[in-house]
Design an enzyme around this catalytic site. Structure first.
Site, PDB file in Angstrom:
ATOM      1  N   LYS A  56     -13.758  22.596   3.899  1.00 26.55           N
ATOM      2  CA  LYS A  56     -13.689  22.586   2.427  1.00 26.55           C
ATOM      3  C   LYS A  56     -15.076  22.403   1.853  1.00 26.55           C
ATOM      4  O   LYS A  56     -15.989  21.890   2.495  1.00 26.55           O
ATOM      5  CB  LYS A  56     -12.765  21.486   1.902  1.00 26.55           C
ATOM      6  CG  LYS A  56     -13.154  20.044   2.285  1.00 26.55           C
ATOM      7  CD  LYS A  56     -14.186  19.371   1.395  1.00 26.55           C
ATOM      8  CE  LYS A  56     -14.554  17.989   1.899  1.00 26.55           C
ATOM      9  NZ  LYS A  56     -15.806  17.461   1.402  1.00 26.55           N
ATOM     10  N   VAL A  94     -20.105  19.353  12.330  1.00 26.27           N
ATOM     11  CA  VAL A  94     -19.677  17.964  12.579  1.00 26.27           C
ATOM     12  C   VAL A  94     -20.463  17.027  11.661  1.00 26.27           C
ATOM     13  O   VAL A  94     -21.682  17.197  11.502  1.00 26.27           O
ATOM     14  CB  VAL A  94     -19.928  17.597  14.064  1.00 26.27           C
ATOM     15  CG1 VAL A  94     -19.598  16.130  14.325  1.00 26.27           C
ATOM     16  CG2 VAL A  94     -19.099  18.502  14.978  1.00 26.27           C
ATOM     17  N   ALA A  95     -19.788  16.044  11.052  1.00 25.52           N
ATOM     18  CA  ALA A  95     -20.428  15.073  10.138  1.00 25.52           C
ATOM     19  C   ALA A  95     -21.247  15.794   9.069  1.00 25.52           C
ATOM     20  O   ALA A  95     -22.355  15.399   8.728  1.00 25.52           O
ATOM     21  CB  ALA A  95     -21.309  14.075  10.891  1.00 25.52           C
ATOM     22  N   GLY A  96     -20.694  16.905   8.557  1.00 26.18           N
ATOM     23  CA  GLY A  96     -21.465  17.757   7.660  1.00 26.18           C
ATOM     24  C   GLY A  96     -21.037  17.715   6.205  1.00 26.18           C
ATOM     25  O   GLY A  96     -21.610  18.411   5.378  1.00 26.18           O
ATOM     26  N   GLY A  97     -20.004  16.935   5.862  1.00 24.02           N
ATOM     27  CA  GLY A  97     -19.542  16.935   4.480  1.00 24.02           C
ATOM     28  C   GLY A  97     -18.609  18.095   4.186  1.00 24.02           C
ATOM     29  O   GLY A  97     -18.391  18.461   3.027  1.00 24.02           O
ATOM     30  N   MET A  98     -18.008  18.682   5.262  1.00 26.87           N
ATOM     31  CA  MET A  98     -17.084  19.798   5.068  1.00 26.87           C
ATOM     32  C   MET A  98     -15.683  19.460   5.582  1.00 26.87           C
ATOM     33  O   MET A  98     -14.854  20.346   5.781  1.00 26.87           O
ATOM     34  CB  MET A  98     -17.610  21.060   5.748  1.00 26.87           C
ATOM     35  CG  MET A  98     -18.932  21.535   5.134  1.00 26.87           C
ATOM     36  SD  MET A  98     -19.377  23.171   5.679  1.00 26.87           S
ATOM     37  CE  MET A  98     -18.206  24.167   4.726  1.00 26.87           C
ATOM     38  N   ALA A  99     -15.424  18.172   5.781  1.00 25.39           N
ATOM     39  CA  ALA A  99     -14.092  17.682   6.172  1.00 25.39           C
ATOM     40  C   ALA A  99     -13.621  18.201   7.523  1.00 25.39           C
ATOM     41  O   ALA A  99     -12.427  18.425   7.727  1.00 25.39           O
ATOM     42  CB  ALA A  99     -13.048  17.976   5.079  1.00 25.39           C
ATOM     43  N   SER A 139     -11.259  15.679   9.134  1.00 20.60           N
ATOM     44  CA  SER A 139      -9.982  15.701   8.406  1.00 20.60           C
ATOM     45  C   SER A 139      -9.185  16.947   8.772  1.00 20.60           C
ATOM     46  O   SER A 139      -7.951  16.888   8.925  1.00 20.60           O
ATOM     47  CB  SER A 139     -10.240  15.700   6.893  1.00 20.60           C
ATOM     48  OG  SER A 139     -10.973  14.560   6.524  1.00 20.60           O
ATOM     49  N   ASP A 181      -9.496  12.995   2.571  1.00 19.95           N
ATOM     50  CA  ASP A 181      -9.582  14.457   2.526  1.00 19.95           C
ATOM     51  C   ASP A 181      -8.508  15.145   3.367  1.00 19.95           C
ATOM     52  O   ASP A 181      -8.399  16.376   3.339  1.00 19.95           O
ATOM     53  CB  ASP A 181     -10.953  14.925   3.054  1.00 19.95           C
ATOM     54  CG  ASP A 181     -12.097  14.570   2.122  1.00 19.95           C
ATOM     55  OD1 ASP A 181     -11.841  14.195   0.960  1.00 19.95           O
ATOM     56  OD2 ASP A 181     -13.259  14.688   2.560  1.00 19.95           O
TER      57      ASP A 181
HETATM   58  O1  C5P Z   1     -10.948   8.211   3.336  1.00 19.48           O
HETATM   59  P1  C5P Z   1     -12.036   8.405   4.325  1.00 19.48           P
HETATM   60  O2  C5P Z   1     -11.778   7.669   5.618  1.00 19.48           O
HETATM   61  O3  C5P Z   1     -12.416   9.815   4.559  1.00 19.48           O
HETATM   62  O4  C5P Z   1     -13.320   7.713   3.690  1.00 19.48           O
HETATM   63  C1  C5P Z   1     -14.478   7.458   4.438  1.00 19.48           C
HETATM   64  C2  C5P Z   1     -15.346   6.484   3.664  1.00 19.48           C
HETATM   65  O5  C5P Z   1     -15.876   7.110   2.491  1.00 19.48           O
HETATM   66  C3  C5P Z   1     -14.624   5.261   3.150  1.00 19.48           C
HETATM   67  O6  C5P Z   1     -14.622   4.241   4.108  1.00 19.48           O
HETATM   68  C4  C5P Z   1     -15.456   4.877   1.933  1.00 19.48           C
HETATM   69  O7  C5P Z   1     -16.623   4.197   2.319  1.00 19.48           O
HETATM   70  C5  C5P Z   1     -15.889   6.224   1.387  1.00 19.48           C
HETATM   71  N1  C5P Z   1     -15.002   6.737   0.322  1.00 19.48           N
HETATM   72  C6  C5P Z   1     -15.017   6.136  -0.916  1.00 19.48           C
HETATM   73  N2  C5P Z   1     -14.212   6.626  -1.918  1.00 19.48           N
HETATM   74  C7  C5P Z   1     -13.403   7.686  -1.689  1.00 19.48           C
HETATM   75  C8  C5P Z   1     -13.370   8.315  -0.432  1.00 19.48           C
HETATM   76  C9  C5P Z   1     -14.185   7.812   0.567  1.00 19.48           C
HETATM   77  O8  C5P Z   1     -15.759   5.178  -1.144  1.00 19.48           O
HETATM   78  N3  C5P Z   1     -12.645   8.126  -2.686  1.00 19.48           N
END
Ligand code: C5P
Length: 296
Positions: free
Chosen positions: A10, A97-102, A105, A138
């Site tokens: 995404k 990986v770990a790229g901000g593209m989910a 997830s 996500d």
């Molecule tokens: O929900 P997820 O495990 O992907 O979130 C990873 C981290 O990103 C959370 O532990 C939090 O630090 C941050 N986060 C947040 N607010 C969101 C989504 C994620 O602060 N709405």
């Protein structure tokens, strides 16, 4: 017996972030768009639990039960009283990986759908979305794909209509960014963040398929924090803009950067220029919207 599910990456075309909540999460107005870069998750019956991963960046993916795909399988098994899952999960990675593209997830949504089919648990859409929301903010969107507005911490979804095809270029960076670290930097840079709201002009641009209007309205509130932690991304964004991208932004919490192009030929030119610029590791072209998790 084995089941394979294909799951998309995404990009967030709008990521409006509010202040930190008491639970540590942030309220969002998060406009997700699924893009045509995919991981494939295959779940096979086995004697005991195992997880393997191949593809770019596979060495950074945890292979134990902390992997979000493993947690998805365990969560479904527990809900249905199936005991410990005896399965082999294989992830064929193509999403950075770990790229901000989910990517993580996506693998969780894929594993969940694959296990549901393999075990015949026949979970309703609602139950699958519930499990997804427990696994991460996500994950529900990775299951549904297309385009959606995520509110709450991003897990409450309202599906959006998209009136056309958008062509994107994604530049992968060397290294990753930790999402919690980017949110902490956001809190430091924006201590008085206003309540997040979806921009009507952006939703209208998606609805009508108007690429120029979309380019004029994309925003990411996490971008200043990502640039602060990963300053070389500024050069990557500039390289894409000078190569003809209509808009350039950090994807989610980064460090992948996303470039919206006028059409497919333009996206291919931008990708070639980025790949040759030395400002990124690789540049990939992908159309949007893409379908959500799909059984193959
Ligand atoms: O929900 P997820 O495990 O992907 O979130 C990873 C981290 O990103 C959370 O532990 C939090 O630090 C941050 N986060 C947040 N607010 C969101 C989504 C994620 O602060 N709405």
């Amino acid at each position: 017996m084995s089941v394979t599910v294909r799951v998309p990456a995404k990009v967030n075309v709008q990521l409006a972030v509010g202040g930190a909540r008491p639970d540590g999460f942030h309220d969002l107005a998060n406009v997700f768009l699924a893009v045509g870069l995919y991981d494939e998750v295959t779940v096979t019956e086995a004697d005991s639990f195992a997880l393997t991963c191949t593809g770019p960046g596979a060495d950074q993916v945890p292979l134990d039960r902390t992997n979000l795909a493993a947690r998805a399988a365990f969560a479904l098994a527990e809900r249905h009283g199936l005991g410990e899952p005896a399965i082999h999960i294989h992830i064929a990675k193509d999403i950075p990986v770990a790229g901000g593209m989910a990517g993580g997830s996506a693998d969780a949504a894929g594993a969940l759908l694959a296990c549901d089919a393999l075990w015949g648990t026949n979970a309703s859409r609602e139950e699958l979305l519930d499990i997804c929301a427990e696994l991460g903010s996500d994950v529900p969107f990775s299951l549904v794909g297309g385009a959606a507005l995520g509110t709450g911490r991003g897990e409450k979804l309202e599906l959006l209509d998209v009136g056309g095809e958008f062509w994107w270029v994604f530049a992968a960076a060397d290294g990753g960014l930790s999402t919690p670290a980017v949110y902490r930097e956001f809190d430091r840079l924006s201590p008085d963040a206003p309540e997040p709201v979806a921009a009507p002009a952006l939703l209208e641009a998606l609805r009508t398929g108007d690429v120029e209007a979309l380019a004029a309205t994309v925003t990411n509130d996490l971008q200043p924090a990502a640039l602060s932690l990963f300053p070389s991304l500024t050069d990557t964004l500039a390289a894409g803009t000078s190569a003809g991208a209509l808009a350039a932004l950090v994807s989610g919490s980064g460090p992948t950067t996303a470039f919206l192009a006028a059409d497919e030929p333009s996206a291919r030119r931008v990708a070639a220029a980025l790949a040759g610029s030395g400002a990124c590791r690789t540049a990939r072209v992908a159309p949007a919207p893409a379908p959500g998790a799909t059984l193959l």
